[in-house]
Design a protein around this motif. Sequence first.
Motif, PDB file in Angstrom:
ATOM      1  N   GLU A  30      38.648 -13.359  16.134  1.00  0.00           N
ATOM      2  CA  GLU A  30      39.500 -12.679  15.167  1.00  0.00           C
ATOM      3  C   GLU A  30      39.962 -13.636  14.072  1.00  0.00           C
ATOM      4  O   GLU A  30      40.119 -13.246  12.910  1.00  0.00           O
ATOM      5  N   THR A  31      40.157 -14.902  14.436  1.00  0.00           N
ATOM      6  CA  THR A  31      40.563 -15.904  13.443  1.00  0.00           C
ATOM      7  C   THR A  31      39.465 -16.097  12.401  1.00  0.00           C
ATOM      8  O   THR A  31      39.735 -16.139  11.188  1.00  0.00           O
ATOM      9  N   ALA A  32      38.216 -16.197  12.884  1.00  0.00           N
ATOM     10  CA  ALA A  32      37.083 -16.384  11.961  1.00  0.00           C
ATOM     11  C   ALA A  32      36.884 -15.146  11.098  1.00  0.00           C
ATOM     12  O   ALA A  32      36.583 -15.252   9.900  1.00  0.00           O
ATOM     13  N   LEU A  33      37.056 -13.967  11.680  1.00  0.00           N
ATOM     14  CA  LEU A  33      36.910 -12.731  10.912  1.00  0.00           C
ATOM     15  C   LEU A  33      37.980 -12.622   9.829  1.00  0.00           C
ATOM     16  O   LEU A  33      37.694 -12.226   8.688  1.00  0.00           O
ATOM     17  N   ALA A  34      39.201 -12.980  10.186  1.00  0.00           N
ATOM     18  CA  ALA A  34      40.296 -12.916   9.218  1.00  0.00           C
ATOM     19  C   ALA A  34      40.032 -13.848   8.036  1.00  0.00           C
ATOM     20  O   ALA A  34      40.274 -13.497   6.870  1.00  0.00           O
ATOM     21  N   ALA A  35      39.500 -15.045   8.329  1.00  0.00           N
ATOM     22  CA  ALA A  35      39.212 -16.011   7.270  1.00  0.00           C
ATOM     23  C   ALA A  35      38.073 -15.531   6.377  1.00  0.00           C
ATOM     24  O   ALA A  35      38.146 -15.635   5.148  1.00  0.00           O
ATOM     25  N   SER A  36      37.009 -14.965   6.997  1.00  0.00           N
ATOM     26  CA  SER A  36      35.852 -14.545   6.203  1.00  0.00           C
ATOM     27  C   SER A  36      36.154 -13.321   5.349  1.00  0.00           C
ATOM     28  O   SER A  36      35.603 -13.163   4.257  1.00  0.00           O
ATOM     29  N   TRP A  37      37.040 -12.456   5.832  1.00  0.00           N
ATOM     30  CA  TRP A  37      37.393 -11.252   5.068  1.00  0.00           C
ATOM     31  C   TRP A  37      38.598 -11.464   4.162  1.00  0.00           C
ATOM     32  O   TRP A  37      38.899 -10.624   3.311  1.00  0.00           O
ATOM     33  N   GLY A  38      39.303 -12.581   4.374  1.00  0.00           N
ATOM     34  CA  GLY A  38      40.479 -12.854   3.559  1.00  0.00           C
ATOM     35  C   GLY A  38      41.627 -11.900   3.855  1.00  0.00           C
ATOM     36  O   GLY A  38      42.328 -11.464   2.933  1.00  0.00           O
ATOM     37  N   VAL A  39      41.785 -11.568   5.134  1.00  0.00           N
ATOM     38  CA  VAL A  39      42.843 -10.649   5.547  1.00  0.00           C
ATOM     39  C   VAL A  39      43.659 -11.291   6.670  1.00  0.00           C
ATOM     40  O   VAL A  39      43.325 -12.369   7.168  1.00  0.00           O
ATOM     41  N   SER A  40      44.713 -10.597   7.080  1.00  0.00           N
ATOM     42  CA  SER A  40      45.544 -11.109   8.151  1.00  0.00           C
ATOM     43  C   SER A  40      44.920 -10.837   9.526  1.00  0.00           C
ATOM     44  O   SER A  40      44.050  -9.964   9.665  1.00  0.00           O
ATOM     45  N   ARG A  41      45.379 -11.581  10.532  1.00  0.00           N
ATOM     46  CA  ARG A  41      44.921 -11.347  11.899  1.00  0.00           C
ATOM     47  C   ARG A  41      45.282  -9.937  12.348  1.00  0.00           C
ATOM     48  O   ARG A  41      44.559  -9.316  13.124  1.00  0.00           O
ATOM     49  N   PHE A  42      46.394  -9.412  11.839  1.00  0.00           N
ATOM     50  CA  PHE A  42      46.833  -8.069  12.207  1.00  0.00           C
ATOM     51  C   PHE A  42      45.789  -7.031  11.798  1.00  0.00           C
ATOM     52  O   PHE A  42      45.477  -6.109  12.542  1.00  0.00           O
ATOM     53  N   VAL A  44      42.553  -7.504  11.315  1.00  0.00           N
ATOM     54  CA  VAL A  44      41.373  -7.667  12.165  1.00  0.00           C
ATOM     55  C   VAL A  44      41.635  -7.080  13.553  1.00  0.00           C
ATOM     56  O   VAL A  44      40.782  -6.395  14.120  1.00  0.00           O
ATOM     57  N   ALA A  45      42.827  -7.339  14.092  1.00  0.00           N
ATOM     58  CA  ALA A  45      43.171  -6.833  15.418  1.00  0.00           C
ATOM     59  C   ALA A  45      43.141  -5.307  15.444  1.00  0.00           C
ATOM     60  O   ALA A  45      42.712  -4.691  16.428  1.00  0.00           O
ATOM     61  N   LYS A  46      43.568  -4.690  14.345  1.00  0.00           N
ATOM     62  CA  LYS A  46      43.553  -3.234  14.250  1.00  0.00           C
ATOM     63  C   LYS A  46      42.118  -2.715  14.273  1.00  0.00           C
ATOM     64  O   LYS A  46      41.821  -1.682  14.890  1.00  0.00           O
ATOM     65  N   ALA A  47      41.205  -3.438  13.628  1.00  0.00           N
ATOM     66  CA  ALA A  47      39.794  -3.050  13.623  1.00  0.00           C
ATOM     67  C   ALA A  47      39.199  -3.189  15.025  1.00  0.00           C
ATOM     68  O   ALA A  47      38.468  -2.317  15.495  1.00  0.00           O
ATOM     69  N   VAL A  48      39.530  -4.276  15.691  1.00  0.00           N
ATOM     70  CA  VAL A  48      39.011  -4.515  17.041  1.00  0.00           C
ATOM     71  C   VAL A  48      39.530  -3.453  18.008  1.00  0.00           C
ATOM     72  O   VAL A  48      38.805  -2.998  18.900  1.00  0.00           O
TER      73      VAL A  48
END
Length: 280
Positions: A30-42, A44-48
């Motif tokens: 989730e950390t890597a996804l947040a960085a690549s999309w330029g969004v918050s961990r929150f 990404v967590a909602k998507a997961v």
Amino acid sequence: MTTLPLYRQIANRLREEVAACKPSERLTSETALAASWGVSRFTVAKAVEELVAEGLVVRRQGAGTFVASTPLRKQPGILMSFTEAVGAAGRVASHELLSFEQWPGHATPPFEVEGAAVVMDRLRCVDGTPVARHNSVVPQDVVERTGLTKDICARTDFSFYRFLSDRGCPVASATERLNARMATPDECTILALSPDSVVIVVYRQSFDAEGRVLDMVEAVYDARRYYYETKLVRATAPDPAIGLSDDGTAHIPPGTGGPGLDLGHGSPPPRRRRARRRRE
């Protein structure tokens, strides 16, 4: 054109990633996804969480997010044991014996018990992951004829249908009914489900060639790990089996109503009842 929210876009991209992965494979963090999309961990967590709710992935505390196992596929008309169905899908079936008790005992049978019986409660696993709980009632005469014991049932590779066949009591037919309900607290604990989870419950009675009951089981499945598949053919000519008249009107006989539908004709699923001791 309406733009999807970012978490939905991420969820769609993750579905593509899941489709290209094997079961138990770890997804991008989730950390890597947040960085690549330029969004918050929150975000990404909602998507997961969407994928978790769909049963596509599972979260493991401290380890990450992993691709979930393929749901167990059930095809009506083909009588297979749990072990056979899992093996046919190229997976490995195993189980843990939760209890094996002479009734009356501490376990609660899923069916009305008219005579002496053994209650066999098992946790069923696919590739080591718990997916179902099978609570079976085996008539005492079947136990005695086959020599069924707690030690035999405790074997991790034990298959009840295979055991019956090896002991000269093969299953010839079965009746089955499904329904969906909320999981009980006990089932949530055993199957590692959240408190608001839904389960698929399969009630099955198995018979030998002479029509004698071999076992009655209440099989409770994590709804994300089980699906029911069937082929339906629409009748176009008078069919006495379903009562289709010349004008195309279907007269459905009592006890039917179509897959998953009970229109007030069929009897309700067997209820859990405590068996009464017979008076001496």
